[in-house]
Design an enzyme around this catalytic site. Sequence first.
Site, PDB file in Angstrom:
ATOM      1  N   HIS A 468       6.874  -4.394  -3.429  1.00  0.00           N
ATOM      2  CA  HIS A 468       7.071  -2.956  -3.565  1.00  0.00           C
ATOM      3  C   HIS A 468       8.097  -2.616  -4.653  1.00  0.00           C
ATOM      4  O   HIS A 468       8.226  -1.457  -5.050  1.00  0.00           O
ATOM      5  CB  HIS A 468       7.540  -2.370  -2.222  1.00  0.00           C
ATOM      6  CG  HIS A 468       7.078  -0.959  -1.994  1.00  0.00           C
ATOM      7  ND1 HIS A 468       6.516  -0.183  -2.974  1.00  0.00           N
ATOM      8  CD2 HIS A 468       7.108  -0.171  -0.883  1.00  0.00           C
ATOM      9  CE1 HIS A 468       6.221   1.011  -2.494  1.00  0.00           C
ATOM     10  NE2 HIS A 468       6.569   1.045  -1.215  1.00  0.00           N
ATOM     11  N   ASP A 472       3.765   0.377  -6.502  1.00  0.00           N
ATOM     12  CA  ASP A 472       3.895   1.513  -5.589  1.00  0.00           C
ATOM     13  C   ASP A 472       2.727   1.535  -4.606  1.00  0.00           C
ATOM     14  O   ASP A 472       1.693   0.897  -4.826  1.00  0.00           O
ATOM     15  CB  ASP A 472       3.924   2.823  -6.375  1.00  0.00           C
ATOM     16  CG  ASP A 472       5.169   2.956  -7.232  1.00  0.00           C
ATOM     17  OD1 ASP A 472       6.212   2.388  -6.833  1.00  0.00           O
ATOM     18  OD2 ASP A 472       5.098   3.603  -8.297  1.00  0.00           O
TER      19      ASP A 472
END
Length: 497
Positions: A468, A472
Amino acid sequence: MSIEVRVPTLGESVTEATVATWFKKPGDAVAVDEMLCELETDKVTVEVPSPAAGVMGEIVAAEGETVGVDALLAMIGEGEGAAPAPAAAEAAPAAADPAGDAGQAVDVMVPSLGESVSEATVSSWFKQVGDTVAQDEMLCELETDKVSVEVPAPAAGVLAEILAPEGTTVDATAKLAVLSAGGAVVAAPAAAPAAAAAPAAAGKDVEDAPSAKKAMAEAGLNPADVQGTGRDGRVMKHDVAAALAAPKAAAPAPAPAAPRAAGDASREERVKMTRLRQTIARRLKDSQNTAAMLTTYNEVDMTETMALRKEYKDLFEKKHGVRLGFMSFFTKACCHALKEVPEVNAEIDGTDIVYKNYVNMGIAAGTPTGLVVPVINDADSMSFAQIEKAIAEKGRRARDGKLSMEEMQGGTFTISNGGVYGSLMSSPILNPPQSGILGMHKIQDRPMAINGQVVIRPMMYLALSYDHRIVDGKGAVTFLVRVKEALEDPRRLLMDL
């Protein structure tokens, strides 16, 4: 004159060991390089060879004692003395004399272990001192934290000396053994003491592990009744434990007269992790500690892909000589999706993001020794047939332990197929420094609502684990949706849609 037997180098950061087993007792005749005892450290088991031929003298460090590096273990006396086996004692000098006439001594060195690999463990010797070997015949096998490496003989001759017994950790520049080049040496006399010391191995082409032979003798097991899992059928210590446990499992267990103690050793088995397993554990934990890992899920209706495969699989195999599986469809679908969501195919390097304009696809494969990830380079430019051939070849080499270091490096994205083991849902762990891994699962018929009707469809759950820090949520979901679309309508792959 007496010769000292001392603790050999135990490996980096290892300062002490425990004397596990003595194979000889005072008064026994010993040949040069014949195994005298076995030491156990917190990392490996080290066998201690005799530095000279003679008679076993005083044992200074008894079984169970803890000793440091270079500590005195025992003394070897010259001559026959109280030797119980004069024939063996005579054979030792006979082995030494012809060795001088054998010609040039050739060192057997540790071969190239690959990038970033600095040490290995000697897992198996296929030859013993005195054996005649041909050029390029395999002498021993090394185990690194990534692959197994076989060491071939650099020349024809006779194995004169083994410097790194099984269990020894060696660095990338270490000398493993010495060959006496040329064919002048007769191997039989040198082999005789080893044969005399191990009558249980008669009739076999390979020598069982000393710890296994001791365990079989103590348990009264016939070596022929123990299935060896070592190289070329060699019986290892854990094979003996498995053979002892098998009859107990087959026969109905009688009611115990009294409750067993919680620490009863017969109910447990402690086995040292292989270097490969230790590396897998370390890398997976490092991945969790480093990446901001998150997993997103979707499901795919496999109806169209299965129908297309069924229609063309016979023609495909006839033309290309390889079976058409599902992995090529998933590889193609992922390559297609990675073009649209390039951050899933990128990696973090310090404060930079490195985008890859190619796809080196890692295909996770389970092997008897652990999980490995061979890499198919430039998978995005390959055809279905080329992908299937590459997967088949890499999978076969992985199962045989023949993968080189280069074949497992440079991956940019990974596919892991837990469905072959029946997994319905899982969260795969990233293979650093990669930023994405796709988890495939079992295809299962489930009722689905299609155009207002409940129909049965072959469905598969998909899982994308991603870093992450660089990917995204929108990119991760988009990636999975593109994979889903391509598999539910494979024609999109041909149209680059």
